[in-house]
Write a protein that holds these residues in place. Structure first.
Motif, short mmCIF file in Angstrom:
data_model
loop_
_atom_site.label_atom_id
_atom_site.label_comp_id
_atom_site.label_asym_id
_atom_site.label_seq_id
_atom_site.Cartn_x
_atom_site.Cartn_y
_atom_site.Cartn_z
N GLY A 9 0.79 -1.22 0.00
CA GLY A 9 0.00 0.00 0.00
C GLY A 9 0.83 1.27 0.00
N ARG A 10 2.13 1.13 0.06
CA ARG A 10 3.01 2.31 0.09
C ARG A 10 3.79 2.48 -1.21
NH1 ARG A 10 3.16 -0.27 4.93
NH2 ARG A 10 2.46 0.92 6.72
N GLY A 11 3.38 1.80 -2.23
CA GLY A 11 4.11 1.80 -3.51
C GLY A 11 4.22 3.17 -4.14
N ALA A 12 3.15 3.96 -4.07
CA ALA A 12 3.19 5.29 -4.69
C ALA A 12 4.28 6.15 -4.05
CB ALA A 12 1.84 5.98 -4.57
N PHE A 13 4.37 6.09 -2.74
CA PHE A 13 5.40 6.86 -2.04
C PHE A 13 6.80 6.33 -2.36
CE2 PHE A 13 8.27 7.12 1.62
CZ PHE A 13 8.42 8.50 1.70
N VAL A 14 6.95 5.02 -2.30
CA VAL A 14 8.26 4.41 -2.51
C VAL A 14 8.75 4.66 -3.93
CG1 VAL A 14 9.49 2.20 -2.64
CG2 VAL A 14 7.93 2.65 -0.75
N TRP A 15 7.91 4.38 -4.92
CA TRP A 15 8.36 4.52 -6.31
C TRP A 15 8.53 5.98 -6.71
CZ3 TRP A 15 10.82 0.61 -7.69
CH2 TRP A 15 10.44 -0.66 -7.29
N SER A 16 7.72 6.88 -6.16
CA SER A 16 7.94 8.30 -6.46
C SER A 16 9.25 8.78 -5.82
CB SER A 16 6.77 9.16 -6.00
OG SER A 16 6.62 9.10 -4.59
N TYR A 18 11.92 6.89 -5.36
CA TYR A 18 12.96 6.39 -6.25
C TYR A 18 13.06 7.25 -7.51
CZ TYR A 18 14.03 2.02 -3.83
OH TYR A 18 14.46 1.07 -2.93
N GLY A 19 11.93 7.62 -8.08
CA GLY A 19 11.91 8.44 -9.29
C GLY A 19 12.53 9.81 -9.07
N ILE A 20 12.17 10.44 -7.98
CA ILE A 20 12.72 11.77 -7.67
C ILE A 20 14.23 11.67 -7.44
CG2 ILE A 20 12.74 13.61 -5.94
CD1 ILE A 20 9.68 13.11 -5.66
N THR A 21 14.65 10.64 -6.74
CA THR A 21 16.08 10.45 -6.49
C THR A 21 16.83 10.24 -7.79
OG1 THR A 21 15.61 9.49 -4.33
CG2 THR A 21 17.77 9.02 -5.28
N ALA A 22 16.30 9.40 -8.67
CA ALA A 22 16.94 9.17 -9.96
C ALA A 22 17.00 10.46 -10.77
CB ALA A 22 16.18 8.09 -10.73
N PHE A 23 15.94 11.24 -10.75
CA PHE A 23 15.91 12.51 -11.48
C PHE A 23 16.98 13.46 -10.96
CE2 PHE A 23 14.35 16.90 -11.74
CZ PHE A 23 14.29 17.04 -13.11
N VAL A 24 17.08 13.58 -9.65
CA VAL A 24 18.08 14.49 -9.06
C VAL A 24 19.49 14.03 -9.39
CG1 VAL A 24 19.04 15.29 -6.85
CG2 VAL A 24 16.57 15.34 -7.23
N LEU A 25 19.74 12.72 -9.34
CA LEU A 25 21.07 12.21 -9.68
C LEU A 25 21.42 12.49 -11.14
CD1 LEU A 25 21.08 8.80 -7.78
CD2 LEU A 25 22.42 10.85 -7.25
N ILE A 26 20.46 12.32 -12.03
CA ILE A 26 20.70 12.59 -13.45
C ILE A 26 20.95 14.07 -13.69
CG2 ILE A 26 19.61 12.58 -15.74
CD1 ILE A 26 18.29 9.90 -14.85
N VAL A 27 20.16 14.93 -13.06
CA VAL A 27 20.36 16.38 -13.20
C VAL A 27 21.74 16.78 -12.68
CG1 VAL A 27 19.57 18.64 -12.37
CG2 VAL A 27 17.92 16.99 -13.24
#
Length: 55
Positions: A9-16, A18-27
């Motif tokens: 039930g916490r997938g939206a928080f967890v995957w978002s 991960y997505g934000i972290t990946a975005f920041v690392l790429i930037v």
């Protein structure tokens, strides 16, 4: 598989997160490449001898 992705039930928080972290690392990586390229260009420009013309 769907249960694993939903993360109890916490997938939206967890995957978002991960997505934000990946975005920041790429930037950060792209910004670093830009800064290194700019520093190399500036270094080459400053290393050139100044042309002075005596009149």
């Amino acid at each position: 598989m769907a249960e694993w992705l939903s993360m109890g039930g916490r997938g939206a928080f967890v995957w978002s997160a991960y997505g934000i972290t990946a975005f920041v690392l790429i930037v950060n990586w792209v910004w670093l490449k830009h800064q290194v390229r700019a520093a190399a260009t500036k270094s080459k420009r400053l290393a050139k001898p100044n042309k002075t013309y005596d009149t």
